[in-house]
Motif scaffolding. Structure first.
Motif, PDB file in Angstrom:
ATOM      1  N   GLY A  41     -18.571  54.634  22.077  1.00 43.70           N
ATOM      2  CA  GLY A  41     -19.915  55.018  21.646  1.00 43.70           C
ATOM      3  C   GLY A  41     -19.914  56.293  20.831  1.00 43.70           C
ATOM      4  O   GLY A  41     -20.614  56.401  19.815  1.00 43.70           O
ATOM      5  N   MET A  42     -19.124  57.264  21.248  1.00 40.79           N
ATOM      6  CA  MET A  42     -19.022  58.528  20.507  1.00 40.79           C
ATOM      7  C   MET A  42     -18.472  58.289  19.106  1.00 40.79           C
ATOM      8  O   MET A  42     -18.992  58.826  18.125  1.00 40.79           O
ATOM      9  N   LYS A  43     -17.429  57.462  19.018  1.00 42.08           N
ATOM     10  CA  LYS A  43     -16.809  57.192  17.715  1.00 42.08           C
ATOM     11  C   LYS A  43     -17.786  56.494  16.772  1.00 42.08           C
ATOM     12  O   LYS A  43     -17.946  56.892  15.612  1.00 42.08           O
ATOM     13  N   ILE A  44     -18.446  55.460  17.254  1.00 39.56           N
ATOM     14  CA  ILE A  44     -19.341  54.691  16.400  1.00 39.56           C
ATOM     15  C   ILE A  44     -20.520  55.529  15.946  1.00 39.56           C
ATOM     16  O   ILE A  44     -20.919  55.497  14.771  1.00 39.56           O
ATOM     17  N   LYS A  47     -19.361  58.050  13.178  1.00 39.76           N
ATOM     18  CA  LYS A  47     -18.824  57.560  11.903  1.00 39.76           C
ATOM     19  C   LYS A  47     -19.769  56.621  11.159  1.00 39.76           C
ATOM     20  O   LYS A  47     -19.738  56.550   9.936  1.00 39.76           O
ATOM     21  N   TRP A  48     -20.617  55.887  11.896  1.00 38.49           N
ATOM     22  CA  TRP A  48     -21.496  54.917  11.255  1.00 38.49           C
ATOM     23  C   TRP A  48     -22.932  55.100  11.745  1.00 38.49           C
ATOM     24  O   TRP A  48     -23.178  55.806  12.709  1.00 38.49           O
ATOM     25  N   LYS A  49     -23.845  54.449  11.081  1.00 37.97           N
ATOM     26  CA  LYS A  49     -25.250  54.478  11.478  1.00 37.97           C
ATOM     27  C   LYS A  49     -25.750  53.043  11.650  1.00 37.97           C
ATOM     28  O   LYS A  49     -26.464  52.523  10.783  1.00 37.97           O
ATOM     29  N   PRO A  50     -25.379  52.410  12.755  1.00 38.23           N
ATOM     30  CA  PRO A  50     -25.816  51.028  12.954  1.00 38.23           C
ATOM     31  C   PRO A  50     -27.326  50.938  13.156  1.00 38.23           C
ATOM     32  O   PRO A  50     -27.970  51.891  13.624  1.00 38.23           O
ATOM     33  N   THR A  51     -27.867  49.805  12.789  1.00 38.90           N
ATOM     34  CA  THR A  51     -29.304  49.583  12.953  1.00 38.90           C
ATOM     35  C   THR A  51     -29.606  48.632  14.106  1.00 38.90           C
ATOM     36  O   THR A  51     -30.767  48.486  14.496  1.00 38.90           O
ATOM     37  N   ALA A  52     -28.581  47.975  14.641  1.00 39.70           N
ATOM     38  CA  ALA A  52     -28.798  47.044  15.749  1.00 39.70           C
ATOM     39  C   ALA A  52     -27.496  46.860  16.523  1.00 39.70           C
ATOM     40  O   ALA A  52     -26.401  46.968  15.957  1.00 39.70           O
ATOM     41  N   ILE A  53     -27.640  46.578  17.819  1.00 36.25           N
ATOM     42  CA  ILE A  53     -26.487  46.305  18.684  1.00 36.25           C
ATOM     43  C   ILE A  53     -26.738  45.004  19.430  1.00 36.25           C
ATOM     44  O   ILE A  53     -27.771  44.852  20.105  1.00 36.25           O
ATOM     45  N   TYR A  54     -25.801  44.076  19.313  1.00 32.96           N
ATOM     46  CA  TYR A  54     -25.872  42.805  20.025  1.00 32.96           C
ATOM     47  C   TYR A  54     -24.667  42.692  20.952  1.00 32.96           C
ATOM     48  O   TYR A  54     -23.590  43.201  20.645  1.00 32.96           O
ATOM     49  N   SER A  55     -24.876  42.009  22.080  1.00 32.81           N
ATOM     50  CA  SER A  55     -23.796  41.924  23.065  1.00 32.81           C
ATOM     51  C   SER A  55     -23.777  40.568  23.748  1.00 32.81           C
ATOM     52  O   SER A  55     -24.814  39.924  23.950  1.00 32.81           O
ATOM     53  N   SER A  56     -22.587  40.155  24.137  1.00 31.23           N
ATOM     54  CA  SER A  56     -22.448  39.063  25.094  1.00 31.23           C
ATOM     55  C   SER A  56     -23.289  39.395  26.327  1.00 31.23           C
ATOM     56  O   SER A  56     -23.411  40.563  26.705  1.00 31.23           O
ATOM     57  N   PRO A  57     -23.863  38.384  26.988  1.00 29.37           N
ATOM     58  CA  PRO A  57     -24.648  38.647  28.186  1.00 29.37           C
ATOM     59  C   PRO A  57     -23.831  38.990  29.425  1.00 29.37           C
ATOM     60  O   PRO A  57     -24.407  39.343  30.461  1.00 29.37           O
ATOM     61  N   MET A  58     -22.512  38.915  29.342  1.00 35.76           N
ATOM     62  CA  MET A  58     -21.689  39.273  30.484  1.00 35.76           C
ATOM     63  C   MET A  58     -21.782  40.779  30.759  1.00 35.76           C
ATOM     64  O   MET A  58     -21.794  41.594  29.834  1.00 35.76           O
ATOM     65  N   CYS A  72     -26.012  55.919  20.003  1.00 37.44           N
ATOM     66  CA  CYS A  72     -26.646  55.551  18.732  1.00 37.44           C
ATOM     67  C   CYS A  72     -28.166  55.478  18.831  1.00 37.44           C
ATOM     68  O   CYS A  72     -28.839  55.206  17.828  1.00 37.44           O
ATOM     69  N   ASP A  73     -28.699  55.692  20.040  1.00 41.64           N
ATOM     70  CA  ASP A  73     -30.142  55.629  20.286  1.00 41.64           C
ATOM     71  C   ASP A  73     -30.712  54.279  19.862  1.00 41.64           C
ATOM     72  O   ASP A  73     -31.720  54.205  19.155  1.00 41.64           O
TER      73      ASP A  73
END
Length: 204
Positions: A41-44, A47-58, A72-73
């Motif tokens: 999380g710290m690295k991402i 270095k980047w500014k993502p606008t969305a996060i998607y994940s497996s439901p596991m 990334c808030d």
């Protein structure tokens, strides 16, 4: 249209450490996995500014994604297309357990995985089809953006093989360590691989 995809494998669990077929069993991150997710999380976020996060439901993937989301808030959206392979009757078993009941099939899995049909489970072709369908849908939903996807080693391998145009027979040639970061970009109708299996952020 250009979309940057940051594809992450979830952090370590006890079943990664001792090697069991995990699949749809909901195994939590262990302490090492939680630390890996924090560093990821710290690295991402730096270095980047993502606008969305998607994940497996596991749970192991959601825990990893939520750590990234904290830095990334951003909220995490569960996505069935990123779910782990369904190992069917192998789920929860060690390779040694499987070898006792399905020795020939286990040999196929390790030597020609594209031909393996796990009892009551998914094939690599099925994993590839649903994962790539998800990639296409999310790229259309987030044009000219950067998005984070958190998934599992089998799913990530199939995504990477697909965008490289490599066959499923190369499955075991792709490494996906816990909390590895892979980056690829969709440019109109093709993909560019920027990096894969990057774990430098875990060595800090």
């Amino acid at each position: 249209m250009s979309v940057k995809i940051i594809l992450v494998r979830h952090g370590q669990t006890e079943w990664n450490r001792i090697e069991r077929f995990r699949g749809r069993y909901d195994i939590p991150l262990n302490q090492t996995g939680l630390d890996q997710a924090t560093r990821t999380g710290m690295k991402i976020s730096k270095k980047w500014k993502p606008t969305a996060i998607y994940s497996s439901p596991m749970g192991r993937a959601l825990e990893t994604a939520k750590k990234i989301g904290e830095f990334c808030d951003l909220p995490v959206v569960p996505c069935d297309g990123l779910n782990d392979i369904d190992y069917g009757e192998w789920q929860g078993l060690t390779p040694e357990d499987v070898n006792k009941r399905w020795p020939d099939l286990l040999k196929v899995w390790y030597e020609i995985p594209e031909m393996a049909y796990i009892p009551e489970g998914e094939s690599l072709t099925q994993v590839k089809e649903r994962a790539m369908s998800t990639i296409r849908e999310l790229c259309e939903k987030h044009p000219d953006s950067t998005i984070v996807l958190v998934s599992h080693t089998v799913v990530n391998r199939m995504i990477l093989l697909s965008i490289l145009g490599a066959g499923k027979d190369h499955f075991w040639r792709i490494h996906q360590d816990p909390c590895a970061i892979n980056i690829f970009e969709q440019n109109h109708t093709f993909y560019n691989v920027v990096c894969w299996n990057d774990t430098c952020h875990l060595d800090v």
